[in-house]
Design a protein around this motif. Structure first.
Motif, short mmCIF file in Angstrom:
data_model
loop_
_atom_site.label_atom_id
_atom_site.label_comp_id
_atom_site.label_asym_id
_atom_site.label_seq_id
_atom_site.Cartn_x
_atom_site.Cartn_y
_atom_site.Cartn_z
N GLY A 140 2.94 -12.93 3.92
CA GLY A 140 3.72 -12.04 4.46
C GLY A 140 4.87 -11.25 3.95
N GLY A 141 5.65 -11.88 2.96
CA GLY A 141 6.72 -11.42 2.18
C GLY A 141 5.78 -10.41 1.47
N PHE A 142 5.03 -10.72 0.71
CA PHE A 142 4.33 -9.93 -0.36
C PHE A 142 3.95 -8.48 0.48
CE2 PHE A 142 0.06 -8.23 -1.77
CZ PHE A 142 0.58 -7.57 -3.16
N LEU A 143 3.33 -8.63 1.67
CA LEU A 143 3.01 -7.26 2.37
C LEU A 143 4.19 -6.42 3.03
CD1 LEU A 143 0.29 -8.91 4.85
CD2 LEU A 143 -0.15 -7.37 3.03
N CYS A 144 5.28 -7.13 3.29
CA CYS A 144 6.30 -6.46 3.67
C CYS A 144 6.80 -5.81 2.43
CB CYS A 144 7.50 -7.26 4.12
SG CYS A 144 7.14 -8.12 5.69
N GLN A 145 6.88 -6.27 1.25
CA GLN A 145 7.23 -5.49 0.13
C GLN A 145 6.54 -4.34 -0.29
OE1 GLN A 145 8.23 -8.86 -2.76
NE2 GLN A 145 10.26 -9.20 -1.90
N THR A 146 5.00 -4.73 -0.37
CA THR A 146 4.15 -3.70 -1.01
C THR A 146 3.78 -2.59 -0.02
OG1 THR A 146 2.59 -5.34 -0.77
CG2 THR A 146 3.66 -5.28 -2.75
N LYS A 147 3.38 -3.28 1.19
CA LYS A 147 2.90 -2.22 2.25
C LYS A 147 3.72 -1.89 3.34
CE LYS A 147 -0.95 -2.52 0.16
NZ LYS A 147 -1.54 -1.55 -0.76
N GLY A 148 5.09 -2.31 3.44
CA GLY A 148 5.98 -2.02 4.39
C GLY A 148 5.78 -3.09 5.72
N TRP A 149 6.86 -3.33 6.33
CA TRP A 149 6.80 -4.37 7.24
C TRP A 149 5.75 -4.25 8.57
CZ3 TRP A 149 7.99 -2.75 11.97
CH2 TRP A 149 8.89 -1.88 12.43
N PRO A 150 5.42 -2.82 8.76
CA PRO A 150 4.42 -2.65 9.87
C PRO A 150 3.14 -3.22 9.70
CG PRO A 150 5.89 -0.61 9.55
CD PRO A 150 5.87 -1.49 8.29
N SER A 151 2.82 -3.28 8.07
CA SER A 151 1.28 -3.93 7.79
C SER A 151 1.18 -5.12 8.45
CB SER A 151 1.40 -3.56 6.28
OG SER A 151 2.08 -4.72 5.60
N ILE A 152 2.17 -6.16 8.28
CA ILE A 152 2.05 -7.64 8.69
C ILE A 152 1.56 -7.64 10.16
CG2 ILE A 152 4.38 -7.97 9.40
CD1 ILE A 152 4.12 -10.71 8.12
N PHE A 153 2.01 -6.71 11.02
CA PHE A 153 1.51 -6.72 12.27
C PHE A 153 0.21 -6.23 12.68
CE2 PHE A 153 6.31 -6.57 12.37
CZ PHE A 153 6.60 -7.86 13.26
N TYR A 154 0.01 -5.14 11.62
CA TYR A 154 -1.34 -4.48 11.96
C TYR A 154 -2.53 -5.49 11.34
CZ TYR A 154 0.98 0.13 12.20
OH TYR A 154 1.88 1.06 12.77
N ILE A 155 -2.25 -6.13 10.47
CA ILE A 155 -3.12 -7.21 10.14
C ILE A 155 -3.51 -8.27 10.91
CG2 ILE A 155 -3.61 -8.73 7.99
CD1 ILE A 155 -2.44 -6.70 6.03
N PHE A 156 -2.34 -8.94 11.09
CA PHE A 156 -2.38 -10.26 11.98
C PHE A 156 -2.58 -9.98 13.62
CE2 PHE A 156 0.12 -11.94 8.64
CZ PHE A 156 -0.83 -12.90 7.99
N GLY A 157 -2.26 -8.66 13.87
CA GLY A 157 -2.65 -8.25 15.20
C GLY A 157 -4.05 -7.77 15.12
N GLY A 158 -4.79 -7.20 14.18
CA GLY A 158 -6.37 -7.11 14.05
C GLY A 158 -6.90 -8.39 14.17
#
Length: 418
Positions: A140-158
């Motif tokens: 989660g932290g890695f995704l927020c830092q590298t891809k931006g915080w919306p990415s964590i919702f896109y991935i786990f929502g998917g």
């Protein structure tokens, strides 16, 4: 999932309604079965639910610190403020959905889980919550830092959308109507549950429930057991970083390690409980009590010891790993005992037990936060000692009053209603 019919001729049923040994061995062989596939689907659903819940807590700091909305290129930089009431309504709707899933999923196993496989199927399904928390903490932290915080919702929502695509065509209320189940597995499940009243009860025998000491033993243990669990979930990263002096990155990794150990132990404890039950090594009530006692006693010893070994991070983490591994034994003990005493009211009792668990979490987190804020050195010691005393009291109450047989008020013949 296994969709092919197994060897014909082994599905014979004796005149007294019981399965012959060859049929039982064939139907129970391995994990390639529809019932284990269903457990895996529920596992993925629990994974999705918990990962989405934890994603918000991980992404929140990045959302607060973000100065620009990473939207489409033609999006306006000035965004209207969200209506707070609408936000609360959406949150409440999501909370209701989560509660419905977490309570209703147990009613599936009333019709799908043979008595000798109940623990392993439920633990495989419920371990998805731990796996969701474990993966989210790791990436989660890695995704927020590298891809931006919306990415964590896109991935786990998917992942949640993918779970729904599996759920609708493959999940059925009972094995009788499932289109992909083999005949021998269907007969094995149905005959295993033939003596159990699985029909849902639409009228609740409230008075009898209130007078039921075995039920109160379960509810009391939910309150005392979740007291410590909620404290560890809420404050473990803080304990690792502030008391054990680990940096923020190591704190997240070590917290995830504890969840990973708990995930593995949850599945293994379910397999062990069913092995002991199927081989008639212990009675079911003995397994429930023994599992609960192991989960509480070992974790209590660990919590008492943590204050005196806080100077050694390796010793402290070793004890916490041991506690995480043994605490999950309660999942094959008191935490699923309501399936034994009242299968007809599984969903209601699961929801009722969750009320006691969440009430305990609200009180314990508040008490822990107050004690730690008053004295950072002795506050943790007091938190652990209070947790141990509450845990032990709940264990004693459960060991005295718990049972593993269907209660009279949970049978179809009961007329005691409010």
């Amino acid at each position: 999932m296994s969709t092919r019919a197994e060897t014909k001729g082994v599905g014979a049923i004796s005149s007294d309604g019981s399965l012959n040994m060859a049929h039982v061995q064939t139907s129970r062989k391995g994990f390639c079965s529809v019932r284990h596939g269903l457990a895996l689907i529920v596992h993925l659903c629990n994974f999705s639910l918990n990962s989405q819940k934890m994603s918000l807590s991980i992404a929140m700091p990045a959302m607060v610190n973000s100065t620009a909305w990473p939207g489409p290129l033609n999006a306006s930089t000035e965004r209207p403020s969200a209506n707070s009431q609408d936000g609360w309504n959406e949150t409440l709707q999501q909370l209701k959905a989560v509660v419905m899933v977490l309570t209703s999923q147990y009613s599936i196993w009333v019709r799908w889980a043979p008595p000798l496989e109940k623990s392993q199927l439920i633990n495989i399904a419920s371990s998805g919550e731990l796996m969701g928390a474990f993966i989210t903490l790791l990436v989660g932290g890695f995704l927020c830092q590298t891809k931006g915080w919306p990415s964590i919702f896109y991935i786990f929502g998917g992942i949640g959308c993918a779970c729904s695509l599996l759920w609708f065509p493959l999940a059925y209320d009972d094995p009788i109507n499932h289109p992909f189940i083999s005949t021998s597995e269907k007969e094995y499940i149905v005959c295993s549950l033939a003596q159990q009243d699985c029909s849902p009860g639409w009228s609740l025998p409230i008075k009898a429930m209130i007078k039921s000491l075995p039920l109160w033993g379960i509810l009391v243990f939910y309150f005392t057991g979740f007291w410590t669990f909620n404290i560890l979930m809420a404050y473990m990263p803080t304990y690792i970083s502030s008391v054990l002096q680990a940096n923020l990155r190591d704190s997240g990794i070590l917290s995830a390690l504890l969840l990973g150990v708990a995930f593995i132990s949850t599945i293994l404890s379910g397999l062990l409980a069913d092995f002991l039950h199927s081989r008639n090594i212990f009675r079911l009530i003995t397994i429930r009590k023994l599992s609960t006692a192991i989960g509480v006693l070992v974790s209590s010893v660990v919590l008492v010891s943590l204050y005196w070994v806080r100077s050694s991070i390796s010793t402290s983490m070793g004890l916490l790993v041991l506690s995480s591994a043994t605490t999950t034994f309660c999942q094959t003990g008191a935490l699923i005992n309501f399936l034994d005493i009242a299968p007809r009211y599984t969903s209601f009792l699961r929801g009722l037990s969750q009320v006691f668990g969440h009430l305990s979490g609200a009180i314990s987190s508040t008490v822990a936060g107050f004690l730690i804020s008053q004295d950072s050195e002795f506050g943790w010691r007091n938190v652990f000692l209070i947790s141990v005393s509450i845990n032990m009291s709940g264990l004693v109450f459960y060991l005295i009053f718990s049972q593993a047989k269907v209660q009279d008020w949970a049978t179809e013949q009961t007329v005691t209603q409010l």
